[in-house]
Write an enzyme that holds these catalytic residues in place. Structure first.
Site, mmCIF file in Angstrom:
data_model
loop_
_atom_site.group_PDB
_atom_site.id
_atom_site.type_symbol
_atom_site.label_atom_id
_atom_site.label_comp_id
_atom_site.label_asym_id
_atom_site.label_seq_id
_atom_site.Cartn_x
_atom_site.Cartn_y
_atom_site.Cartn_z
ATOM 1 N N CYS A 1 38.647 39.174 68.147
ATOM 2 C CA CYS A 1 38.547 38.182 67.069
ATOM 3 C C CYS A 1 37.092 37.850 66.730
ATOM 4 O O CYS A 1 36.852 37.074 65.794
ATOM 5 C CB CYS A 1 39.243 36.883 67.466
ATOM 6 S SG CYS A 1 40.948 37.101 67.955
ATOM 7 N N GLU B 1 52.153 11.084 58.403
ATOM 8 C CA GLU B 1 51.028 10.329 58.966
ATOM 9 C C GLU B 1 49.961 11.249 59.584
ATOM 10 O O GLU B 1 48.766 11.010 59.448
ATOM 11 C CB GLU B 1 51.551 9.333 60.016
ATOM 12 C CG GLU B 1 50.506 8.410 60.586
ATOM 13 C CD GLU B 1 49.954 7.406 59.571
ATOM 14 O OE1 GLU B 1 50.474 7.315 58.444
ATOM 15 O OE2 GLU B 1 48.965 6.729 59.928
ATOM 16 N N HIS C 1 51.669 36.438 63.463
ATOM 17 C CA HIS C 1 50.587 36.526 64.444
ATOM 18 C C HIS C 1 50.197 35.154 64.984
ATOM 19 O O HIS C 1 50.424 34.879 66.154
ATOM 20 C CB HIS C 1 49.393 37.242 63.786
ATOM 21 C CG HIS C 1 48.222 37.439 64.689
ATOM 22 N ND1 HIS C 1 47.239 38.378 64.448
ATOM 23 C CD2 HIS C 1 47.843 36.807 65.824
ATOM 24 C CE1 HIS C 1 46.325 38.325 65.408
ATOM 25 N NE2 HIS C 1 46.673 37.363 66.255
HETATM 26 C C1 LIG Z 1 48.586 39.758 73.004
HETATM 27 S S1 LIG Z 1 47.272 40.735 72.405
HETATM 28 C C2 LIG Z 1 46.598 39.718 71.159
HETATM 29 C C3 LIG Z 1 45.317 40.228 70.538
HETATM 30 O O1 LIG Z 1 45.556 41.389 69.824
HETATM 31 C C4 LIG Z 1 44.746 39.189 69.631
HETATM 32 O O2 LIG Z 1 45.609 38.866 68.592
HETATM 33 C C5 LIG Z 1 44.390 37.954 70.362
HETATM 34 O O3 LIG Z 1 44.879 36.892 70.083
HETATM 35 C C6 LIG Z 1 43.403 37.968 71.451
HETATM 36 O O4 LIG Z 1 42.523 39.044 71.340
HETATM 37 P P1 LIG Z 1 41.355 39.202 72.402
HETATM 38 O O5 LIG Z 1 40.677 40.483 72.051
HETATM 39 O O6 LIG Z 1 42.009 39.197 73.757
HETATM 40 O O7 LIG Z 1 40.480 38.013 72.228
HETATM 41 ZN ZN LIG Z 2 45.813 36.866 68.083
#
Ligand SMILES: CSC[C@@H](O)[C@@H](O)C(=O)COP(=O)(O)O
Ligand SMILES: [Zn+2]
Length: 227
Positions: free
Chosen positions: A88, A129, A191
């Site tokens: 991320c 609220e 997601h």
């Molecule tokens: C269950 S794997 C999830 C990942 O692909 C991603 O979506 C996530 O939330 C965390 O990614 P990460 O690379 O471990 O920080």
């Molecule tokens: Zn994720």
């Protein structure tokens, strides 16, 4: 100068670990899901969670530390554990860069996932609220403080479609920044949720408030109560 070990519970590395543990127990970050970044104003460094680890077990030494480079959008690692940085991280850095976020929280809350199956492009809610804990995007000209939404105001959270890889979401996220300048969060279909804020505490408050409101909206839908 950055540090990774501190006795201060408010140190970014300690905050990331304690918040990740709390979020695991709320079932928002199970099975390695979820991630977080915090920008430390004193060192100008950004602390980022590692990838693919059990987020509730992370220790400060497991976190990445990045510093802003000379160029825009350039971040140089200053502390690299023997792990991989969160998938991320491009999204987090975009929030720090474009939204002046000091903290970004990514969770896999079931409420967040479910709401993206009920709504298409946006989730909107008013007359609750808890929306009074959410920012309006406006700033008080005398105090310089953010003004929160009022009870009758509308909270809008944009929804984007998931992509095979986290970094593929960057284009949609930047589109959200342009089209929803007041948004402090984005839902990713099937997601989860990304929330950013001007302080760690605010990002946490926004994250909790959004999850609460999403949960209410799902229950209202189940009970056929109109929004
Ligand atoms: C269950 S794997 C999830 C990942 O692909 C991603 O979506 C996530 O939330 C965390 O990614 P990460 O690379 O471990 O920080
Ligand atoms: Zn994720």
């Amino acid at each position: 100068m950055y540090s990774i070990q501190s006795h201060d519970p408010r140190h970014p590395a300690n905050l990331i670990c304690s918040l990740s543990n709390q979020f695991f127990h709320k079932e928002w970050c199970l099975g390695t899901g979820g991630a977080m970044s915090i920008e430390d104003e004193t060192s100008n460094c950004i602390y980022v969670t590692p990838s693919g680890v059990q987020k509730e077990l992370m220790k400060p030494k497991d976190l990445y530390v990045l510093t802003k480079g000379k160029e825009k959008n350039q971040y140089d690692p200053v502390y690299t554990p023997p792990l991989k940085i969160s998938d991320c991280s491009p999204l987090f850095l975009a929030c720090h860069e474009h939204k002046q976020a000091k903290a970004v929280i990514h969770t896999h809350s079931q409420n967040a996932v479910l709401i993206t199956l009920l709504y298409d492009k946006e989730f909107n809610i008013s007359n609750m609220e808890q929306i009074k804990a959410m920012p309006s995007g406006a700033v008080d000209s005398t105090t310089g403080k953010q003004i929160n939404l009022s009870f009758h105001d509308n909270l809008c959270i944009p929804i984007i479609d998931n992509k095979p890889h986290e970094h593929d979401l960057l284009e949609s996220l930047e589109k959200v920044f342009n089209e929803y300048p007041n948004a402090c969060a984005v839902l990713v279909r099937r997601h989860g949720l990304f929330v950013w804020g001007p302080t760690v505490d605010k990002a946490k408050i926004y994250n909790e408030s959004i999850d609460y409101l999403l949960g209410l909206a799902i229950k209202m839908d189940q009970l056929n109560i109109p929004m």
